[in-house]
Every structure is written in structure tokens, then in C-alpha cells.
Write a protein that holds these residues in place. Structure first.
Motif, PDB file in Angstrom:
ATOM      1  N   SER A 187       5.619  90.947  40.164  1.00 25.27           N
ATOM      2  CA  SER A 187       4.482  91.244  39.476  1.00 25.27           C
ATOM      3  C   SER A 187       5.117  92.255  38.691  1.00 25.27           C
ATOM      4  CB  SER A 187       3.430  91.514  40.303  1.00 25.27           C
ATOM      5  OG  SER A 187       2.876  90.468  41.306  1.00 25.27           O
ATOM      6  N   ARG A 214       7.621  91.500  35.755  1.00 24.91           N
ATOM      7  CA  ARG A 214       7.197  90.667  34.759  1.00 24.91           C
ATOM      8  C   ARG A 214       6.108  91.598  34.000  1.00 24.91           C
ATOM      9  NH1 ARG A 214       7.639  86.008  31.283  1.00 24.91           N
ATOM     10  NH2 ARG A 214       5.976  86.877  29.604  1.00 24.91           N
ATOM     11  N   HIS A 217      -0.920  88.382  32.010  1.00 20.32           N
ATOM     12  CA  HIS A 217      -0.128  88.897  32.877  1.00 20.32           C
ATOM     13  C   HIS A 217       0.339  87.801  34.118  1.00 20.32           C
ATOM     14  CE1 HIS A 217      -1.060  93.314  31.631  1.00 20.32           C
ATOM     15  NE2 HIS A 217      -0.170  92.715  30.987  1.00 20.32           N
ATOM     16  N   MET A 218       1.365  87.713  33.936  1.00 15.82           N
ATOM     17  CA  MET A 218       2.300  86.845  35.027  1.00 15.82           C
ATOM     18  C   MET A 218       3.161  87.425  35.535  1.00 15.82           C
ATOM     19  SD  MET A 218       2.740  83.523  32.369  1.00 15.82           S
ATOM     20  CE  MET A 218       3.438  84.434  31.504  1.00 15.82           C
ATOM     21  N   ARG A 219       3.696  86.610  36.758  1.00 15.97           N
ATOM     22  CA  ARG A 219       4.799  86.972  37.757  1.00 15.97           C
ATOM     23  C   ARG A 219       5.988  86.577  37.055  1.00 15.97           C
ATOM     24  NH1 ARG A 219       3.763  86.200  44.193  1.00 15.97           N
ATOM     25  NH2 ARG A 219       4.409  84.088  43.488  1.00 15.97           N
ATOM     26  N   LYS A 238       6.205  83.067  36.613  1.00 15.69           N
ATOM     27  CA  LYS A 238       5.230  82.496  35.741  1.00 15.69           C
ATOM     28  C   LYS A 238       3.688  82.124  36.449  1.00 15.69           C
ATOM     29  CE  LYS A 238       7.611  80.449  31.931  1.00 15.69           C
ATOM     30  NZ  LYS A 238       8.618  79.293  31.960  1.00 15.69           N
ATOM     31  N   LYS A 239       3.816  82.328  37.474  1.00 15.44           N
ATOM     32  CA  LYS A 239       2.282  82.211  38.281  1.00 15.44           C
ATOM     33  C   LYS A 239       1.515  83.793  37.900  1.00 15.44           C
ATOM     34  CE  LYS A 239       3.788  79.508  42.216  1.00 15.44           C
ATOM     35  NZ  LYS A 239       3.891  79.536  43.623  1.00 15.44           N
ATOM     36  N   PRO A 240       0.042  83.352  37.664  1.00 18.27           N
ATOM     37  CA  PRO A 240      -0.572  84.348  37.431  1.00 18.27           C
ATOM     38  C   PRO A 240      -0.476  85.559  38.403  1.00 18.27           C
ATOM     39  CG  PRO A 240      -1.979  82.667  38.215  1.00 18.27           C
ATOM     40  CD  PRO A 240      -0.572  82.025  37.981  1.00 18.27           C
TER      41      PRO A 240
END
Ligand SMILES: [Zn+2]
Length: 562
Positions: free
Chosen positions: A107, A110, A199-201, A204-206
């Protein structure tokens, strides 16, 4: 006999009271006396004619990791900042069990654009809990640090990787509440969350906090309400500012705790939007009496570009295809009248919110290639086009074509209208900061919100008195965060002090240095006119250079007892 005596300065004490000349006597890390002092001192700093103020408190940084390899918090310390708040935007390094650390890193990497190699090499994980993190942080600090508990770490701690997949169960929420309670008992200054839809990791996961239902967040914040301690920091984003203010108000109503939301800034593409946001904030702040504060930036963000390298047109499809075409084809497109019609429709006639300001009267010619065009520098495109009887877009493209696309333009993206910025910065429900110090160091450095504010807005634009300005950077921030012995120059208060020259204080242009872990490069930003900084009674910066002292502490809120 004082440990340290500041002699001959003009005292801006942080309260907003009129300034006056006095000396400051310091012993044992605290201010002992202020006045005309004749006692001896182990060390005397002559600050004749300079402003002496409480050290600035930066409410919004991401120095969570950096303070371990750079305990002085460069570049914040160069701008008179003596205390920073870490753990903003839902991102903190604790609580974190070994198996959840990578989720936290993913997190940070990114959202805050801090390189994975830097974090992996720079962090020695010696903690699992917030209490252990704060102890590790406090072992060596040049400036003071206060920490928020980040929602993302809390969620991963209880839910593992499910935290980025689904809502929490009642049982999981109860466990999270316990972590928040433990963190607050350890001395955190509040709780932060992140609902920003962008805001994603890294994968690409939230980020985990985005999957929390309103009731989850409300329940976690109930812990702060029960303990009557801590601030709530909300990181949001997107166009729906009205919804974000309503949500902030709902959380303030529920908890009675101060809520910081972001943000109110002026932008040319929606030049009146700030007024609506300020009015909405004002309504809950003043009429309802809720402690809700909007963050704002002090540093105008300037965009300089030519039609060889511009990115500010990327959101417009025809422009984007031109900018991504080879230069000869790009020139043909810019010369074509049918194409110009499309370019004009997308960038100027369309009124939807955009990064590009959509108006020629705020776009200046910064630098020309041909000597004959020198007369245009520092004029607006609109001004020149009118004088030549041309449309703004036509002139903008014509001169670019004439100069092989090397004409450089400049416009201010955010905080470009001094009248708007004056109203925003002056408002009592607005907190100045958003420095993001420690984040996106590879391409942006905004450490100097305090010196930008004092130089650009307070001195050059004269938007408020220096007394009021110092109050905004010190006492108000300390009060909101419950740091009850900071933010004022008073006998008995901690001796955190910024010494600056009101006539010259300013930010300097960022520079690159290669001093990060893993030998990576970052941008730093120094200040002009801030010779000395004192933290807990020790001089950490003298004549602009670090002294090697590390007197910083972890700051815990008012009433905290171990
Ligand atoms: Zn942030």
C-alpha cells in the motif's frame, strides 16, 4: 544560568498576540522565561531582528519509515518544522504482524510512491504493536513525531488478505476496535483512514480501508469517542466534495472528536468550487459547532511544459493522440484547422473538471526560442492573442509551430488565484499543510508548506498578519492534535522554536540527492531565511545546517499516561 538563550529576537508567540522584542531563556528542554533577560547561559544564539516563533507542526506527513534512516526528517527540519504527524491517509507501519508487513508495504509503495527497495532496506521491523512502533521510533529522533493509527494496517492485522477483498464481520470489527484502543493507550494521536477511489496497492487491489463499510469506520472511531482522545483523519478524493464533507460531519457528530478532511484548494478548471466547499465546511463548523477542519496546500503547484513534453492535455483524447504521435505528425495535426476545432472543443469549450485550466488568461508564456518573440515572455496567451486579433488556441499553436514546439508555457494548477487562496487560508476551519513530506520523493517535494505560506502568501501577497500566520502553523495545530505543551512560546512549554527572517523566508527549488536506502535518489527542498531550529531546547539546525543533535521525542496527546 540557562542552557540556551535566544537574544534579541521579535517574539511571535503562537497565540496571535502582537509581536514584540524579547529574549527567550531555556533550560531542561523547556522555556523558563521570556523578556529582557540578563542571566548567563551555556549557549547564546544572537537572533537580532529575526522572528522567533514556536516550531511549526506539520499535520500531514508520510515520514513513518523515513524517520528511521533520517531521524532529522530532512527536509521538513529546514523549514522550521519541529514536529510532524505520521500515519496519515490510512497508512501506518503498525500494528503489523510479520505476515501482514508485505500488505502494508504494497500500500505504501503505490499510494505514497515510496520505492519498495527503499522500504525493504530502510525498515528494520522491530515491532508488532503500535506501542512497540512508537518505542522504536523514539529511540533516535531529531524532530518530534506524533503518530496516527492507520486503518489499512489495522484491517490487515485482523483480516489478513481478506482485508482487500470484503467487508468485515462483527467479530472482526470488535478485534479491530481492540487494536485501536491499544494504539491510543500507547499514545497515538488519532486514527486515519483512506477512501480515495484512486488509491490502490502495488497489485492494483484497492487499499484495505476502502472496503470498510461506514459502520465499521464508525465503530472504530467510537473508541476515540469513549477515550475522549485523538483526531480523525479522512483521506478522500474524487469530485464529490459535498459527500465527503457530509461524511466528515457525520463522524464528528458521532464521536465529538476533531475530524480533518482533505481538501479545499483552488483550481482553475472549477474556479468557484472552493467557495462551495468552504461554505459547506463553515456550515457544520460554525453553525453546528462541530470540530471539522479542511486541509489546504500553501504551495501553488506550477506546471511548465512545451508541446514536446506536455502531460496536462492527456485527459483529452485528440490531444492525447497528438502528444503520443511522432513530432512531424504532431505538427501536422496542430496545423490542421479541422483538428484545431476538435482540440478547442476538448480543452476549452468542454466545461467538465480537468487538470488543464481551460482558459488562456491564466496561461503564461514562460520561455521562447526565437529572439523576436522575447516580447511575449511573462504575458498571458489571452493578452497576446487579443492584441493580435487571434483566438487563444490558434495563437498558442501557431507560436509553438513557429518555434519547433519549443515554446514553454506555465500555469498554476492549484492555488493559482490569490483572492481565492487568501479566503481559504484565512478561514478558521482550514488547516494549512498537506505537505505529504516523505511521500513521492522521486518526482515531487513539498516539504516547505510553512516557508511557502510565510513567503509567498503572508509576505508577498500580504493576506494576513505574521502573528496570525504563526498562530495557524503552531497553536492551532497543537490544539487540534491535543499537544498541550507545544505550539506556544510560554514559560513551562516545550522549547520547540523556529527562527526565521520575515523579509527573506521562502522555499527554494527542489534538488535531487542520492541518499536513500538502497542508494536511491530523492528530491529534497531547502528553505531561505530560516537559520535556526530548536527542538526540546537543543539547537538541531544552526545557520541552516544540522548540528548533529537528536533531541526529538514521540509526542503523545494531552492527558496521556503510560
Ligand atoms: Zn497523505
Amino acid at each position: 544560568m540557562y542552557d540556551l538563550l535566544l537574544k534579541g529576537g521579535r517574539i511571535y508567540d503562537g497565540s496571535g498576540m502582537p509581536s514584540s522584542y524579547a529574549d527567550v531563556g531555556i533550560s531542561g528542554g523547556k522555556i523558563v522565561e521570556i523578556g529582557r533577560l540578563n542571566g548567563g547561559a551555556k549557549r547564546t544564539l544572537n537572533v537580532d531582528g529575526l522572528a522567533v516563533a514556536p516550531g511549526f507542526i506539520d499535520p500531514h506527513t508520510h515520514l513513518d519509515a523515513q524517520l528511521f534512516w533520517d531521524p532529522l526528517g530532512t527536509s521538513s527540519c529546514f523549514h522550521g518544522v519541529t514536529s510532524v504527524v505520521v500515519g496519515n491517509c490510512g497508512l501506518s507501519l503498525a500494528p503489523a504482524k510479520p505476515e501482514d508487513r508485505d500488505a502494508v508495504i504494497k500500500s505504501f509503495v503505490r499510494v505514497e510512491a515510496i520505492s519498495r527497495r527503499v522500504l525493504e532496506e530502510g525498515i528494520q521491523w522491530k515491532w508488532k504493536s503500535t506501542a512497540e512502533y512508537l518505542d522504536a521510533l523514539g529511540t533516535r529522533l531529531g524532530i518530534n513525531a506524533a503518530a496516527l493509527i492507520g486503518h489499512i494496517a489495522v484491517r490487515h492485522n485482523v483480516m489478513g488478505e481478506d482485508a482487500v477483498e470484503r467487508q468485515a464481520t462483527a467479530e472482526e470489527i470488535a478485534k479491530m476496535k481492540e487494536l485501536v484502543r491499544q494504539g491510543m493507550e500507547a499514545g497515538a494521536v488519532g486514527f486515519s483512514t483512506n477512501q480515495n477511489p484512486r488509491h490502490m496497492r502495488e497489485d492494483k487491489k484497492p487499499v484495505a480501508s476502502r472496503l470498510a463499510a461506514d459502520e465499521e469506520l464508525g465503530s472504530l472511531l467510537d473508541v476515540l469517542a469513549e477515550m475522549n482522545s485523538g483526531v480523525v483523519q479522512l483521506s478522500g478524493g474524487g469530485a464529490d466534495a459535498r459527500g465527503r464533507i457530509a461524511y466528515a460531519a457525520q463522524m464528528a457528530r458521532r464521536t465529538g472528536r476533531p475530524v480533518l478532511w482533505q481538501s479545499i484548494n483552488h483550481s482553475w478548471s472549477r474556479p468557484n468550487h472552493w467557495e462551495e466547499m468552504l461554505a459547506n465546511t463553515q456550515r457544520v463548523f460554525k453553525e453546528e459547532g462541530l470540530p471539522i477542519y479542511a486541509m489546504t496546500q500553501a504551495k501553488p503547484f506550477q506546471n511548465r511544459y512545451t508541446l514536446l513534453d506536455a502531460q496536462c492535455f492527456d485527459e483529452f483524447p485528440t490531444w492525447k493522440s497528438a502528444m503520443f504521435s511522432p513530432v512531424p505528425l504532431r505538427k501536422q495535426m496542430f496545423a490542421d484547422s479541422a483538428m484545431r476545432k476538435k482540440l478547442r472543443a476538448e480543452a476549452i469549450e468542454d466545461q467538465s473538471p480537468s487538470v488543464f485550466p481551460r482558459r488562456w488568461d491564466v496561461i503564461f508564456v514562460d520561455h521562447v526560442k526565437l529572439p523576436k518573440n522575447k516580447i511575449f515572455e511573462r504575458k498571458t496567451v489571452q493578452e497576446i492573442a487579443r492584441a493580435e486579433g487571434k483566438d487563444g488556441l490558434d495563437w498558442f499553436l501557431d507560436i509553438s509551430l513557429e518555434e519547433e514546439l519549443e515554446t514553454r508555457f506555465v500555469h498554476t494548477n492549484t492555488q493559482g488565484d490569490p483572492n481565492a487562496v487568501c479566503e481559504i487560508l484565512k478561514h478558521p476551519a482550514v488547516m494549512i499543510g498537506q505537505s505529504d513530506a516523505g511521500a513521492h520523493m522521486g518526482y515531487d517535494a513539498r516539504f516547505g508548506y510553512s516557508t511557502a505560506f510565510l513567503g509567498c502568501w503572508v509576505r508577498d501577497h500580504g493576506i494576513m498578519s505574521l502573528e496570525e500566520a504563526v498562530n495557524k502553523l503552531t497553536f492551532r495545530v497543537a490544539s487540534v492534535f491535543g499537544l498541550s505543551d507545544r505550539g506556544l512560546l510560554r514559560a513551562g512549554f516545550a522549547a520547540d522554536i523556529a527562527v526565521f527572517d520575515p523579509a527573506t523566508v521562502n522555499t527554494l527549488e527542489p534538488e535531487y540527492v542520492q541518499d536513500l536506502p538502497a542508494k536511491e535518489t530523492r528530491m529534497i527542498q531547502k528553505a531561505a531565511g530560516v537559520p535556526h531550529t530548536v527542538v526540546n531546547g537543543e539547537v538541531v539546525i544552526q545557520d541552516g545546517a544540522p548540528t548533529g543533535a537528536f533531541p526529538g521525542k514521540v509526542l503523545r496527546p494531552n492527558g496521556w499516561r503510560r
